[in-house]
Design a protein around this motif. Structure first.
Motif, PDB file in Angstrom:
ATOM      1  N   ILE A 102       0.965  -1.100  -0.007  1.00 37.04           N
ATOM      2  CA  ILE A 102       0.012  -0.120   0.069  1.00 37.04           C
ATOM      3  C   ILE A 102       0.696   1.067  -0.007  1.00 37.04           C
ATOM      4  CG2 ILE A 102      -1.722   1.311   1.222  1.00 37.04           C
ATOM      5  CD1 ILE A 102      -2.650  -1.210   2.360  1.00 37.04           C
ATOM      6  N   VAL A 103       0.406   2.500  -0.672  1.00 33.32           N
ATOM      7  CA  VAL A 103       1.184   3.419  -0.736  1.00 33.32           C
ATOM      8  C   VAL A 103       0.063   4.606  -0.108  1.00 33.32           C
ATOM      9  CG1 VAL A 103       2.548   5.220  -1.730  1.00 33.32           C
ATOM     10  CG2 VAL A 103       2.607   2.851  -2.721  1.00 33.32           C
ATOM     11  N   ILE A 104       0.292   5.370   0.909  1.00 32.11           N
ATOM     12  CA  ILE A 104      -0.467   6.601   1.304  1.00 32.11           C
ATOM     13  C   ILE A 104       0.569   7.567   1.303  1.00 32.11           C
ATOM     14  CG2 ILE A 104      -2.015   4.938   2.820  1.00 32.11           C
ATOM     15  CD1 ILE A 104      -0.299   5.923   5.202  1.00 32.11           C
ATOM     16  N   ALA A 105      -0.256   8.687   1.216  1.00 32.72           N
ATOM     17  CA  ALA A 105       0.358  10.131   1.216  1.00 32.72           C
ATOM     18  C   ALA A 105       0.040  11.269   2.070  1.00 32.72           C
ATOM     19  CB  ALA A 105       0.462  10.876  -0.245  1.00 32.72           C
ATOM     20  N   SER A 106       0.790  12.088   2.598  1.00 33.98           N
ATOM     21  CA  SER A 106       0.626  13.015   3.661  1.00 33.98           C
ATOM     22  C   SER A 106       1.290  14.168   3.413  1.00 33.98           C
ATOM     23  CB  SER A 106       1.082  12.420   4.880  1.00 33.98           C
ATOM     24  OG  SER A 106       0.920  13.499   5.937  1.00 33.98           O
ATOM     25  N   PRO A 107       0.499  15.570   2.968  1.00 35.76           N
ATOM     26  CA  PRO A 107       1.037  16.851   2.775  1.00 35.76           C
ATOM     27  C   PRO A 107       1.901  17.214   4.025  1.00 35.76           C
ATOM     28  CG  PRO A 107      -1.162  16.926   3.144  1.00 35.76           C
ATOM     29  CD  PRO A 107      -1.008  15.515   2.924  1.00 35.76           C
ATOM     30  N   VAL A 108       3.059  17.533   4.260  1.00 33.24           N
ATOM     31  CA  VAL A 108       3.866  18.115   5.326  1.00 33.24           C
ATOM     32  C   VAL A 108       4.689  19.178   5.288  1.00 33.24           C
ATOM     33  CG1 VAL A 108       4.070  15.554   5.995  1.00 33.24           C
ATOM     34  CG2 VAL A 108       5.912  16.615   4.629  1.00 33.24           C
ATOM     35  N   GLY A 109       4.935  19.807   6.591  1.00 38.61           N
ATOM     36  CA  GLY A 109       5.802  20.998   6.619  1.00 38.61           C
ATOM     37  C   GLY A 109       7.176  20.374   7.038  1.00 38.61           C
ATOM     38  N   ALA A 110       7.815  21.286   7.878  1.00 36.78           N
ATOM     39  CA  ALA A 110       9.158  20.697   8.284  1.00 36.78           C
ATOM     40  C   ALA A 110       9.182  19.825   9.388  1.00 36.78           C
ATOM     41  CB  ALA A 110       9.909  22.044   8.931  1.00 36.78           C
ATOM     42  N   TYR A 111       9.815  18.989   9.421  1.00 40.00           N
ATOM     43  CA  TYR A 111       9.757  17.766  10.594  1.00 40.00           C
ATOM     44  C   TYR A 111      10.348  18.344  12.136  1.00 40.00           C
ATOM     45  CZ  TYR A 111      10.501  13.074  12.819  1.00 40.00           C
ATOM     46  OH  TYR A 111      10.461  12.130  13.519  1.00 40.00           O
ATOM     47  N   PHE A 112      11.209  19.055  11.992  1.00 38.93           N
ATOM     48  CA  PHE A 112      11.480  20.071  13.171  1.00 38.93           C
ATOM     49  C   PHE A 112      11.206  21.543  13.017  1.00 38.93           C
ATOM     50  CE2 PHE A 112      15.198  16.551  13.069  1.00 38.93           C
ATOM     51  CZ  PHE A 112      14.663  16.051  14.239  1.00 38.93           C
ATOM     52  N   SER A 113      11.051  22.335  14.171  1.00 41.56           N
ATOM     53  CA  SER A 113      10.425  23.657  14.211  1.00 41.56           C
ATOM     54  C   SER A 113      11.462  24.687  13.603  1.00 41.56           C
ATOM     55  CB  SER A 113      10.018  23.827  15.553  1.00 41.56           C
ATOM     56  OG  SER A 113      11.059  23.809  16.500  1.00 41.56           O
ATOM     57  N   GLY A 114      12.469  24.136  13.773  1.00 46.17           N
ATOM     58  CA  GLY A 114      13.863  25.336  13.279  1.00 46.17           C
ATOM     59  C   GLY A 114      14.853  25.357  14.076  1.00 46.17           C
ATOM     60  N   GLY A 115      15.903  25.911  13.567  1.00 47.67           N
ATOM     61  CA  GLY A 115      17.039  26.116  14.533  1.00 47.67           C
ATOM     62  C   GLY A 115      17.762  24.545  14.755  1.00 47.67           C
ATOM     63  N   ALA A 116      18.813  24.539  15.534  1.00 44.46           N
ATOM     64  CA  ALA A 116      19.555  23.294  15.884  1.00 44.46           C
ATOM     65  C   ALA A 116      18.858  22.490  16.862  1.00 44.46           C
ATOM     66  CB  ALA A 116      20.925  23.477  16.580  1.00 44.46           C
ATOM     67  N   VAL A 117      18.787  21.345  16.763  1.00 48.05           N
ATOM     68  CA  VAL A 117      18.152  20.149  17.640  1.00 48.05           C
ATOM     69  C   VAL A 117      19.123  19.826  19.005  1.00 48.05           C
ATOM     70  CG1 VAL A 117      16.479  19.545  15.871  1.00 48.05           C
ATOM     71  CG2 VAL A 117      18.771  18.323  16.449  1.00 48.05           C
ATOM     72  N   SER A 118      18.592  19.382  19.976  1.00 45.83           N
ATOM     73  CA  SER A 118      19.318  18.747  20.974  1.00 45.83           C
ATOM     74  C   SER A 118      19.159  17.266  20.912  1.00 45.83           C
ATOM     75  CB  SER A 118      18.909  19.128  22.343  1.00 45.83           C
ATOM     76  OG  SER A 118      17.490  19.201  22.420  1.00 45.83           O
ATOM     77  N   VAL A 119      20.251  16.415  21.131  1.00 43.99           N
ATOM     78  CA  VAL A 119      20.206  14.939  21.112  1.00 43.99           C
ATOM     79  C   VAL A 119      20.622  14.296  22.370  1.00 43.99           C
ATOM     80  CG1 VAL A 119      21.413  13.151  19.789  1.00 43.99           C
ATOM     81  CG2 VAL A 119      20.615  15.244  18.798  1.00 43.99           C
ATOM     82  N   TRP A 120      19.680  13.489  22.773  1.00 46.49           N
ATOM     83  CA  TRP A 120      20.058  12.715  24.188  1.00 46.49           C
ATOM     84  C   TRP A 120      21.033  11.435  23.622  1.00 46.49           C
ATOM     85  CZ3 TRP A 120      20.363  12.934  29.201  1.00 46.49           C
ATOM     86  CH2 TRP A 120      20.193  11.622  29.871  1.00 46.49           C
ATOM     87  N   VAL A 121      21.914  11.379  24.179  1.00 42.48           N
ATOM     88  CA  VAL A 121      22.814  10.041  23.982  1.00 42.48           C
ATOM     89  C   VAL A 121      22.250   8.856  24.885  1.00 42.48           C
ATOM     90  CG1 VAL A 121      25.034   9.030  24.021  1.00 42.48           C
ATOM     91  CG2 VAL A 121      24.877  11.413  23.403  1.00 42.48           C
ATOM     92  N   ALA A 168      13.725  14.705   8.230  1.00 44.03           N
ATOM     93  CA  ALA A 168      14.713  15.822   8.590  1.00 44.03           C
ATOM     94  C   ALA A 168      15.337  16.605   7.476  1.00 44.03           C
ATOM     95  CB  ALA A 168      15.694  15.228   9.590  1.00 44.03           C
ATOM     96  N   VAL A 169      15.566  15.910   6.486  1.00 47.51           N
ATOM     97  CA  VAL A 169      16.186  16.615   5.448  1.00 47.51           C
ATOM     98  C   VAL A 169      17.846  16.949   5.804  1.00 47.51           C
ATOM     99  CG1 VAL A 169      16.539  18.503   3.543  1.00 47.51           C
ATOM    100  CG2 VAL A 169      14.284  17.882   4.695  1.00 47.51           C
ATOM    101  N   VAL A 170      18.186  18.248   6.171  1.00 50.28           N
ATOM    102  CA  VAL A 170      19.643  18.308   6.738  1.00 50.28           C
ATOM    103  C   VAL A 170      19.288  19.232   8.041  1.00 50.28           C
ATOM    104  CG1 VAL A 170      21.857  19.222   6.526  1.00 50.28           C
ATOM    105  CG2 VAL A 170      20.916  17.874   4.818  1.00 50.28           C
TER     106      VAL A 170
END
Length: 364
Positions: free
Chosen positions: A167-186, A311-313
Motif C-alpha cells: 500500500i502507498v499512502i500520502a501526507s502533505p507535510v511541513g518541516a519535521y523539526f520546528s527550526g534551528g539546531a536540535v538537541s540530542v540525548w545519547v 529531517a532533510v539536513v
C-alpha cells in the motif's frame, strides 16, 4: 505480474473526496504526518498468484483478520520519500528508484514477498498523479509518501506469510523539526540494532525498539536520541530515525560506516556524493562518543547534523547524556558546511539547481 503492462492501476473514483476549500485549509498548516490525501495505492500478493489487482482507491481503513501475521510476527516494512513542487510548477520526486531498491532489500531481510521495482515506482507515481493537488507549496513543504507492506495471511505459526498487502499512502507535510539546531540525548541504556539483526532494513520493529529511548530523550528536554553500538556501547551509529554526520575543524566530514546495523539512508548517500563533489574530504569510519565529547571540548568538532527524508539536513546544537552535555560549535545552527550541503540538496530536489546525477524524476 511478470511484465510492466500488468502494473497498470485501475482507478476507482473516490465517493466523497475532500472539498477544495477544506483541502486548502488543511494545506495551510499541515504539520507532519497528521493530514492525509484522498487516495491510496493498493496491490495484493498471494503465493502462487503473485502481485495482482493494482488499484488507486479511496483511502480507508484496512480490514485484517485478528490472526493476520503482521499482528503477531511483525512482518512489515516501509519507505519514506517525498514529492515536491518544482521551481517551474511541475511535480518531481527525489531518487524514487533508490527507495524501490531499498524496499526490496528490506523485504528480503524480513522474508517477505519481493515487490518489483517497476511495480513500486508505478504505485508511487500513480498516487502522486492522482493526488497532486495535495502537494503544498513552500520551501519546507512537500508530499510525504509512505509505501509499506504487511503480511496479512491469517495463521498462528511462525513462518513467512504467503499473503501480503502493498500500500502507498500520502501526507502533505511541513518541516519535521520546528527550526534551528536540535538537541540530542545519547542513549547508553538502549540499543537500536545489533550485528546480524534488522538494523539495515526499514522495518517497524526497529522504530518500536527506539521509542523508549526517544521518550527518555523527551523527558530530558531533547529533540532526538542517538544510539551507540550494541556490543561496546561506545561507537556512534544513528539517531532514532535519521543518519548523522560530523564536521571537523579542517572541513572533513565523518559519518559512521553502514556495516549492517545502520539504515543505508538515501539522503545520507546523496550528501556523501555532494560533499565529495564540493571537494570536501569524507570519511566513513567509526567515531566513538568519548572522542565526540573530547573533540567538542577542544573545538576540533565544529558541526554535527542529522539527515533523512523527513529531517532533510538539520543542525545538531548539543548532545546530552549521562556523561554530561556538550555544545557543538555555537550551538545555534549557524553551521556553514551543514547549511551549504542543505542548500545544495534542496536546490536539486526542488529543481532550483542543475541535477547532474539524474536524481530528480518528473511525475507530470
Amino acid at each position: 505480474m511478470d511484465s510492466a503492462d500488468q502494473f497498470r492501476f485501475t482507478h476507482i473514483p473516490h465517493p466523497a473526496p475532500v472539498s477544495v476549500a477544506q483541502r486548502t485549509e488543511l494545506l495551510a498548516n499541515p504539520g507532519f504526518g497528521r493530514v492525509f490525501t484522498d487516495h491510496m495505492a493498493v496491490v495484493r500478493y498471494k503465493e502462487g498468484q503473485g502481485w495482482h489487482n493494482p488499484t488507486i482507491e479511496a483511502r480507508a481503513p484496512i480490514a485484517l483478520d485478528p490472526a493476520a501475521a503482521v499482528l503477531h510476527y511483525a512482518q512489515e516494512i516501509f519507505e519514506g520519500m517525498k514529492a515536491y513542487r518544482a521551481a517551474d510548477g511541475g511535480v518531481v520526486m527525489f531518487r524514487p528508484d533508490a527507495n524501490a531498491r531499498r524496499f526490496r532489500q528490506s523485504a528480503e531481510r524480513m522474508a517477505m514477498a519481493d515487490v518489483p521495482e517497476a511495480l513500486f515506482l508505478e504505485a508511487v507515481r500513480e498516487l502522486v498523479k492522482t493526488d497532486r493537488d495535495w502537494i503544498p507549496s513552500g520551501e519546507s513543504a512537500s508530499l510525504y509518501l509512505r509505501p509499506f507492506m504487511i503480511a496479512n495471511e491469517a495463521f498462528l505459526g511462525v513462518k513467512p506469510s504467503s499473503e501480503y498487502l502493498f500500500i502507498v499512502i500520502a501526507s502533505p507535510v511541513g518541516a519535521y523539526f520546528s527550526g534551528g539546531a536540535v538537541s540530542v540525548w545519547v542513549s547508553e541504556d538502549y540499543t537500536r540494532a545489533a550485528p546480524g539483526g534488522t538494523g539495515a532494513a526499514k522495518c517497524g520493529g526497529n522504530y518500536a525498539a527506539s521509542l523508549l529511548a526517544q521518550r527518555e530523550a523527551k523527558n530530558q528536554k531533547c529533540d532526538q536520541v542517538l544510539f551507540l553500538d550494541a556490543a561496546e556501547h561506545r561507537w556512534i551509529e544513528e539517531m532514532g530515525g535519521m543518519n548523522i554526520f560530523f564536521v571537523m575543524d579542517d572541513g572533513t566530514l565523518v559519518t559512521p560506516p553502514l556495516g549492517g546495523t545502520i539504515l543505508p539512508g538515501i539522503t545520507r548517500d546523496a550528501l556523501l556524493t555532494l560533499a565529495r563533489d564540493k571537494g570536501l574530504t569524507v570519511r566513513e569510519e567509526r567515531y566513538s562518543i568519548d572522542q565526540c565529547y573530547e573533540d567538542a571540548a577542544s573545538g576540533r568538532l565544529k558541526e554535527a547534523f542529522a539527515c533523512g527524508t523527513a529531517a532533510v539536513v538539520t543542525s545538531i546544537g548539543r548532545f546530552r547524556g549521562h556523561r554530561g552535555e556538550i555544545v557543538i560549535g555555537a550551538g545555534n545552527g549557524a553551521d556553514p558546511v551543514t547549511e551549504g550541503l542543505r542548500e545544495a540538496l534542496i536546490g536539486i530536489q526542488r529543481g532550483q539547481r542543475p541535477d547532474p546525477y539524474g536524481w530528480v524524476q518528473r511525475v507530470d
